[in-house]
Write a protein that holds these residues in place. Structure first.
Motif, PDB file in Angstrom:
ATOM      1  N   ASP A 123      21.321  30.952  -2.168  1.00 28.14           N
ATOM      2  CA  ASP A 123      21.757  31.826  -1.080  1.00 28.14           C
ATOM      3  C   ASP A 123      21.069  33.186  -1.161  1.00 28.14           C
ATOM      4  O   ASP A 123      20.604  33.720  -0.151  1.00 28.14           O
ATOM      5  N   TYR A 168      17.441  32.813  -0.187  1.00 35.50           N
ATOM      6  CA  TYR A 168      17.343  32.683   1.267  1.00 35.50           C
ATOM      7  C   TYR A 168      17.477  34.056   1.928  1.00 35.50           C
ATOM      8  O   TYR A 168      16.673  34.425   2.786  1.00 35.50           O
ATOM      9  N   SER A 225      14.036  34.801   3.751  1.00 38.83           N
ATOM     10  CA  SER A 225      13.981  34.094   5.038  1.00 38.83           C
ATOM     11  C   SER A 225      13.301  34.875   6.160  1.00 38.83           C
ATOM     12  O   SER A 225      12.561  34.271   6.949  1.00 38.83           O
ATOM     13  N   HIS A 250      10.211  33.096   7.886  1.00 39.70           N
ATOM     14  CA  HIS A 250      10.337  32.797   9.317  1.00 39.70           C
ATOM     15  C   HIS A 250       9.149  33.371  10.067  1.00 39.70           C
ATOM     16  O   HIS A 250       8.600  32.734  10.973  1.00 39.70           O
ATOM     17  N   GLU A 292      12.119  27.882  13.540  1.00 40.35           N
ATOM     18  CA  GLU A 292      13.433  27.861  12.880  1.00 40.35           C
ATOM     19  C   GLU A 292      13.693  26.499  12.238  1.00 40.35           C
ATOM     20  O   GLU A 292      14.204  26.415  11.126  1.00 40.35           O
ATOM     21  N   GLU A 293      13.330  25.437  12.937  1.00 39.52           N
ATOM     22  CA  GLU A 293      13.483  24.091  12.390  1.00 39.52           C
ATOM     23  C   GLU A 293      12.591  23.914  11.151  1.00 39.52           C
ATOM     24  O   GLU A 293      13.013  23.352  10.133  1.00 39.52           O
ATOM     25  N   THR A 294      11.384  24.411  11.237  1.00 36.33           N
ATOM     26  CA  THR A 294      10.446  24.319  10.120  1.00 36.33           C
ATOM     27  C   THR A 294      10.955  25.129   8.931  1.00 36.33           C
ATOM     28  O   THR A 294      10.842  24.688   7.782  1.00 36.33           O
ATOM     29  N   GLN A 327      13.994  25.628   8.107  1.00 36.20           N
ATOM     30  CA  GLN A 327      15.030  24.811   7.463  1.00 36.20           C
ATOM     31  C   GLN A 327      14.371  23.773   6.547  1.00 36.20           C
ATOM     32  O   GLN A 327      14.800  23.590   5.403  1.00 36.20           O
ATOM     33  N   ASP A 328      13.317  23.135   7.028  1.00 36.62           N
ATOM     34  CA  ASP A 328      12.592  22.165   6.199  1.00 36.62           C
ATOM     35  C   ASP A 328      12.000  22.830   4.959  1.00 36.62           C
ATOM     36  O   ASP A 328      11.991  22.244   3.871  1.00 36.62           O
ATOM     37  N   TYR A 366      13.164  25.417   3.294  1.00 40.94           N
ATOM     38  CA  TYR A 366      14.188  25.679   2.279  1.00 40.94           C
ATOM     39  C   TYR A 366      14.705  24.391   1.634  1.00 40.94           C
ATOM     40  O   TYR A 366      15.071  24.392   0.457  1.00 40.94           O
ATOM     41  N   ILE A 367      14.690  23.306   2.372  1.00 44.25           N
ATOM     42  CA  ILE A 367      15.031  22.018   1.753  1.00 44.25           C
ATOM     43  C   ILE A 367      13.983  21.685   0.693  1.00 44.25           C
ATOM     44  O   ILE A 367      14.305  21.264  -0.422  1.00 44.25           O
TER      45      ILE A 367
END
Length: 173
Positions: free
Chosen positions: A14, A17, A21, A25, A39-41, A43-44, A46-47
């Motif tokens: 956390d 991030y 982030s 971003h 934004e979708e990327t 998320q990928d 951080y996974i």
């Protein structure tokens, strides 16, 4: 933080991030030029960071360099995947371009700020309000204003300084 993430520490993740982030971003957005896809990327990204944190090796590179590289590479992969998709027409292309127009929230804030500035300018004497408008909103120089008003340049500077102080007080209330 990356070492703690490698151990499965969610609070470290956390914190990582929160700290990184915005920068990651921006990297995704710079490559993809599409906010939802960026934004979708992200998320990928951080996974991938969560899954591969144990692979990070401090070999002279900064941790941020490692994170940016992941974000950049993932964004390039998405960009390549997007380019390999056939597009049906220009309407599809136009739909993927991010709008440069301000959103409704920022437009409302800007209108409110403009209204406040106009109200505060109305509290100044006409000559001082005109001087502020001319220099700070219309781009006139001090010399232009002094010539137009037939006053010495130092008088014009004094008007502007006092006027700006009064505007600052008005806006801060």
């Amino acid at each position: 933080m990356i070492a703690r993430v490698a151990l499965g520490d969610r609070s470290a993740f956390d914190a990582l991030y929160d700290a990184t982030s915005p920068k990651l971003h921006a990297v995704c957005l710079a490559v993809l030029k599409d906010r939802p896809e960026a934004e979708e990327t992200l998320q990928d990204v951080y996974i991938k960071i969560w899954q591969n944190a144990s692979r990070y090796a401090s070999n002279g590179l900064s941790p941020m360099t490692w994170l940016i590289t992941i974000a950049r590479n993932r964004s390039i992969d998405k960009l390549r995947a997007r380019k390999s998709r056939p597009t049906s027409d220009t309407a599809d292309i136009a739909a993927t371009v991010a709008s440069s127009e301000p959103g409704p929230e920022s437009a409302a804030i800007r209108a409110q700020e403009r209204r406040l500035l106009d109200e505060c300018l109305a509290l100044l004497a006409d000559q001082q309000a005109g001087a502020v408008r001319a220099v700070y909103l219309e781009g006139a120089t001090y010399a232009d204003l002094a010539e137009r008003e037939g006053k010495p340049i130092n008088t014009v500077r004094s008007w502007l300084r006092r006027s700006l102080l009064r505007l600052k007080d008005c806006v801060s209330q």
